[in-house]
Scaffold this active site. Sequence first.
Site, PDB file in Angstrom:
ATOM      1  N   ARG A   1       0.881  -1.182   0.000  1.00 29.90           N
ATOM      2  CA  ARG A   1       0.000   0.000   0.000  1.00 29.90           C
ATOM      3  C   ARG A   1       0.909   1.219   0.000  1.00 29.90           C
ATOM      4  O   ARG A   1       1.754   1.364   0.866  1.00 29.90           O
ATOM      5  CB  ARG A   1      -0.967  -0.012   1.183  1.00 29.90           C
ATOM      6  CG  ARG A   1      -0.350   0.028   2.552  1.00 29.90           C
ATOM      7  CD  ARG A   1      -1.363   0.314   3.664  1.00 29.90           C
ATOM      8  NE  ARG A   1      -0.899  -0.187   4.949  1.00 29.90           N
ATOM      9  CZ  ARG A   1      -0.044   0.453   5.744  1.00 29.90           C
ATOM     10  NH1 ARG A   1       0.441   1.626   5.403  1.00 29.90           N
ATOM     11  NH2 ARG A   1       0.344  -0.083   6.891  1.00 29.90           N
TER      12      ARG A   1
ATOM     13  N   HIS B   1      -1.749   3.492   6.646  1.00 31.22           N
ATOM     14  CA  HIS B   1      -2.717   2.492   7.115  1.00 31.22           C
ATOM     15  C   HIS B   1      -4.119   3.096   7.068  1.00 31.22           C
ATOM     16  O   HIS B   1      -5.050   2.514   6.529  1.00 31.22           O
ATOM     17  CB  HIS B   1      -2.359   2.067   8.532  1.00 31.22           C
ATOM     18  CG  HIS B   1      -3.454   1.341   9.252  1.00 31.22           C
ATOM     19  ND1 HIS B   1      -3.874   0.087   8.896  1.00 31.22           N
ATOM     20  CD2 HIS B   1      -4.224   1.719  10.306  1.00 31.22           C
ATOM     21  CE1 HIS B   1      -4.861  -0.283   9.697  1.00 31.22           C
ATOM     22  NE2 HIS B   1      -5.093   0.678  10.548  1.00 31.22           N
TER      23      HIS B   1
ATOM     24  N   TYR C   1       7.484   5.040  10.072  1.00 25.30           N
ATOM     25  CA  TYR C   1       7.939   3.663  10.233  1.00 25.30           C
ATOM     26  C   TYR C   1       8.519   3.020   8.977  1.00 25.30           C
ATOM     27  O   TYR C   1       8.920   1.875   8.999  1.00 25.30           O
ATOM     28  CB  TYR C   1       6.817   2.783  10.798  1.00 25.30           C
ATOM     29  CG  TYR C   1       5.488   2.859  10.057  1.00 25.30           C
ATOM     30  CD1 TYR C   1       4.438   3.617  10.579  1.00 25.30           C
ATOM     31  CD2 TYR C   1       5.289   2.165   8.873  1.00 25.30           C
ATOM     32  CE1 TYR C   1       3.229   3.691   9.924  1.00 25.30           C
ATOM     33  CE2 TYR C   1       4.069   2.241   8.213  1.00 25.30           C
ATOM     34  CZ  TYR C   1       3.042   2.994   8.742  1.00 25.30           C
ATOM     35  OH  TYR C   1       1.845   3.060   8.096  1.00 25.30           O
TER      36      TYR C   1
END
Lengths: 327, 354
Positions: free
Chosen positions: B248, B252, B261
């Site tokens: 992706r 999120h 991250y």
Amino acid sequence: MSRKLTMLQAIREAMDQKLTDDPRVMLLGEDIGVNGGVFRATEGLIEKYGAERVVDTPLAESGIVGTAIGLALNGMIPVVEIQFLAFIYPGFEQVVSHAARMRYRTRGQFSVPMVIRTPYGAGIRGPELHSESVETFFAHTPGLKVVVPATPYDAKGLLISAIEDPDPVVFLEPTKIYRAFSEEVPEEMYRVPIGKARVVQEGSDLSIFAWGAMLRVAMKAAADIEREKGWSCEVIDLRTLYPLDRDCIIGSVKKTGRALIVHEAHKTAGMAAEIIALINDEALLYLKAPIRRITGFDVPVPQFSLEDDYLPTEARVKLGITETILF
Amino acid sequence: MTKLYQVLTPEGELAEDISGRITPDLMIDMYKKMVLVRTFDRKCIILQRQGRLGTYAPFEGQEAAQVGSAMALRAGDWMFPTYRDHAAAIVHGHSLVRVFLYWMGHSDASVCPEDKRILPQCVPIATQMLHAMGAAWASKLKGEQTVSIAYLGDGATSEGDFHEALNFAGVFRAPVLFFCQNNGYAISVPFSRQSASRTIAQRAAAYDIHGVRVDGNDVFAVWLTVQDAVQRARVGGGPALIEAVTFRYGAHTTADDPKKYRDQEVLAQEWRRRDPVDRLRRFLEKQGLWNDEQEAAWQRQVGETIESALAEAEAFPKPQPADMFAHVYAEMPWHIREQQQELQRVLNEGGMQA
């Protein structure tokens, strides 16, 4: 025709008759097939209906409940057995996040008509986590119905109603009285309606509300008190904890002016608190004394050397009756 | 099992002959659907930034996995999507309007068309895998030729329900497909930290079910794999675990910042090279099946479709407070009815004061 059956026999007969009556009904659980369930509630049913309808599942409570949700979505009526109530914790998410919410989330498009049967409560000298009484978890969850029979007659009629109910029903079977006594149970299929309490004994001085195994404790205490002091107690078996039978509860309190609730679940945030709040809402000015509750203590259900001290006893109930009437 | 099945290379070349298996019409249809859902996804992010949608879970980068898998299903098949699988749900028949409504927090959003079996977007992780298993089992018991597909992400493979569902599926040989989009991250945790097993597909061996690892950015490979698994399942061949390796590009959810991250630029750039939509377009153009003119026309049509769905969603009747009390039970119990009336009374009185 009727014969004398224990609660276990009555429960088995309800499942047996619904399996015959409706091909969509199937049973799922650990050890329920060949072994007939740890309490033998399903004994003989696999021989009669085969392993496709009486299914020994892998040992996985979330798996059992979650799979049953899928079965129910696709037209089956699963009746799940969880061996002991505290064993449902690994499947709790499936019960509260999915079974209870599917109808709501889909605006009635999909629903999960299923029953979760489970032995519960203390008094059989079981190991740790075999004696819990955490009905509040389920009675706090919109979308579920919570049913507790206290007699063989009710167990059969309520379980048939639960299997026929369009919504998920948590059916709590008081282990202590599975085999404790027998009573007349009609052979034919009959229904005891969910949501209706039963006035077990009429009385005029105090209303006692109880369910499951505690009903017998309440009855005994009421009988002793009547003999010893001449006070007349009305004893009511709630039978359904969610939704509560408000009319029966309030009608009785208005008549007697006093109330006592007996349950073996922990006291804090137990069902008694809810019943007290209901009476407060609807019948405060009829009360002659504060409402009392005789309950299990706010400690983990102890191992069985102390089990009898944890559970409400007749002595504690009698004390509660006396204090309420003499207030 | 750890081999990655690929048919369409990132350069838009075929790695194997698929003639007779995927028709040109189907290829064009796949492309059109991927463009539609990508445009929809991008629109949703803009709408979220404008405050017209609540928190949104984007899927850009995963179009081939979702579109390819959903196109391999038949109308009567059961779909159990997660909150990131709106593309799959749309392809299987959910309306754009309802998907918009879901992210607008509308209570009617999860209702799917009457003849479809698309369950609400599942929020708890991996739990829907068991529902798919149960629905598939019921199909088998009833002798129906329908299959169930559960969508999941790589994070779901750490949950107990993942294992319980695979185990049940293996034991009862249900016609169920577990379609995992391994996009490399469960929110912020990389797959290397999620699992010590090198692949997800290899987990199938533990349950003795069919397992395949496929390039999730290759719509041909995804479609052929799912098609094959569906056909096996329909005729009693049992369940399958499919790992579609993908990425992706975005966060999120719109509430998350992936820069915290992962090396967003390097990774996203690397994956853009393998982009599922561009890859298919390159292939179609080389085949003479697609050109700039068609692209412009389709883009225009997609834009109109989405705008029209958005207009419909924004004009959708606002839920009334009383609606929250409906459908908790088949029949409304007394306490819910009274709470509904209580709220109504307060609202009415408030209205009178105003």
